[in-house]
Design a protein around this motif. Sequence first.
Motif, PDB file in Angstrom:
ATOM      1  N   VAL A  34     -54.474  -8.384  55.002  1.00  0.00           N
ATOM      2  CA  VAL A  34     -53.308  -9.249  54.815  1.00  0.00           C
ATOM      3  C   VAL A  34     -53.032  -9.944  56.148  1.00  0.00           C
ATOM      4  N   GLU A  92     -44.445  -8.745  47.917  1.00  0.00           N
ATOM      5  CA  GLU A  92     -45.659  -7.962  48.133  1.00  0.00           C
ATOM      6  C   GLU A  92     -46.119  -7.221  46.883  1.00  0.00           C
ATOM      7  N   SER A 126     -47.725 -23.580  48.384  1.00  0.00           N
ATOM      8  CA  SER A 126     -47.501 -22.142  48.526  1.00  0.00           C
ATOM      9  C   SER A 126     -48.147 -21.611  49.806  1.00  0.00           C
ATOM     10  N   VAL A 129     -50.792 -12.273  58.491  1.00  0.00           N
ATOM     11  CA  VAL A 129     -49.383 -12.661  58.607  1.00  0.00           C
ATOM     12  C   VAL A 129     -49.181 -13.404  59.923  1.00  0.00           C
ATOM     13  N   MET A 158     -49.740 -14.293  53.780  1.00  0.00           N
ATOM     14  CA  MET A 158     -48.335 -14.289  53.389  1.00  0.00           C
ATOM     15  C   MET A 158     -47.457 -14.448  54.620  1.00  0.00           C
ATOM     16  N   ASP A 159     -46.205 -14.838  54.398  1.00  0.00           N
ATOM     17  CA  ASP A 159     -45.268 -15.018  55.501  1.00  0.00           C
ATOM     18  C   ASP A 159     -44.685 -13.676  55.928  1.00  0.00           C
ATOM     19  N   HIS A 175     -42.053 -13.582  50.371  1.00  0.00           N
ATOM     20  CA  HIS A 175     -43.154 -13.390  49.440  1.00  0.00           C
ATOM     21  C   HIS A 175     -43.146 -11.957  48.912  1.00  0.00           C
ATOM     22  N   TYR A 216     -48.557 -18.294  49.998  1.00  0.00           N
ATOM     23  CA  TYR A 216     -48.858 -16.927  49.558  1.00  0.00           C
ATOM     24  C   TYR A 216     -50.057 -16.974  48.610  1.00  0.00           C
TER      25      TYR A 216
END
Length: 378
Positions: free
Chosen positions: A21, A113, A175, A23, A105-106, A111, A177
């Motif tokens: 992930v 999870e 988006s 970030v 994702m931010d 977003h 995400y």
Amino acid sequence: MPPAAPTEAAPAAAPTVELAVIVPTFNEIGNLDPLIDRLAAALAPWRWEVIFVDDDSPDGTAAAVRARALIDPRVRCVHRIGRRGLASACIEGIQATAAPLVAVMDADLQHDEALLPTMIAALADPDAGLDIVIGSRNVDGANADSLTPARRLVTGIATRAARLVVGTDLADPMSGYFMLRRSVFAEVVRGLSGRGFKILLDILASAPRPLRYRELPFQFRPRHAGESKLDPSQIWEYGVLLLTKLFGGVVPIRFVLFSLVGGLGTVVHMVALGLGFGLLGLSFVVSQVVATVLAMTSNFVLNNLVTYRDRRLKGRGLVIGLLSFYVICAIGAVANVGIARWMFAGLEVWWAAGLAGALVGAVWNYAMASLFTWRITH
């Protein structure tokens, strides 16, 4: 011959990471622990890691990530010095992992999870054959009520513009995400511009083939802590990204911006000339010199703020850069006149000669400014 000494048994292989992930962060220290805890709960059945790519946040985000990494090996930090930008941060983060699946994702917890397991399942479905799964705010079942009316308006306009570039009916190309296969990223990475804050749009527009995607609805939550990073500079970068993809690499977008600034400089020149000669009563030569210096100065300032904002000059470099820009533009003006005069002598078509001279001058100024003013002097 004596028998070979026994070799030590190879250490057990570390568990394979199934999902990374990514970030990107800038001043997100208040969101780190809640986000990691939520990821741990949502991804409990999988082997995963989270890579925070921090653009040297003054609030100590990078140090906080490293402190958490000391007690949780699933947490990693890429600390960037002297580089800024969400899209480029995401690219560096993805390049830093070997995981076959990568999610972006931010950090602000907007977003959800809980959607990550559904994304994994969608990409694992052999019948679907998907390349990318997108968390969407604009499909049935989604909720983006946390967006302010102004943000909703800006997003709507940007979404319609993005569809022109992507060439699909994607509901939410804006988006931030999504999840994709690492192999798909390898296909597109060399074509990415890395500009702005919409990496998904960059990926979709840079793909050498239409990517197979699915949009999944999610609840877009309010920001947990900190402040939004959306500002006029981000909107400008988004526009630059769209232009970059629309031109398709045929004309460097920096040259387009440089030329637009040059056009504004012509307006500044003519206004200053008119004021000096017509209003203040200065001689034409003095007015022309003043107008020329003002136009070059305005061009330098705008190019430093806009065209070369990623190489922006500051302090001593700003002064040296301005002086070098004066010299470059002066030589460009001589080249402009020389080429135009030569063309007019041969063709006797004034507009063609003038256009050729202007083009040669613009190309010279752009090439030399890129090589010297905004590269060597800072």
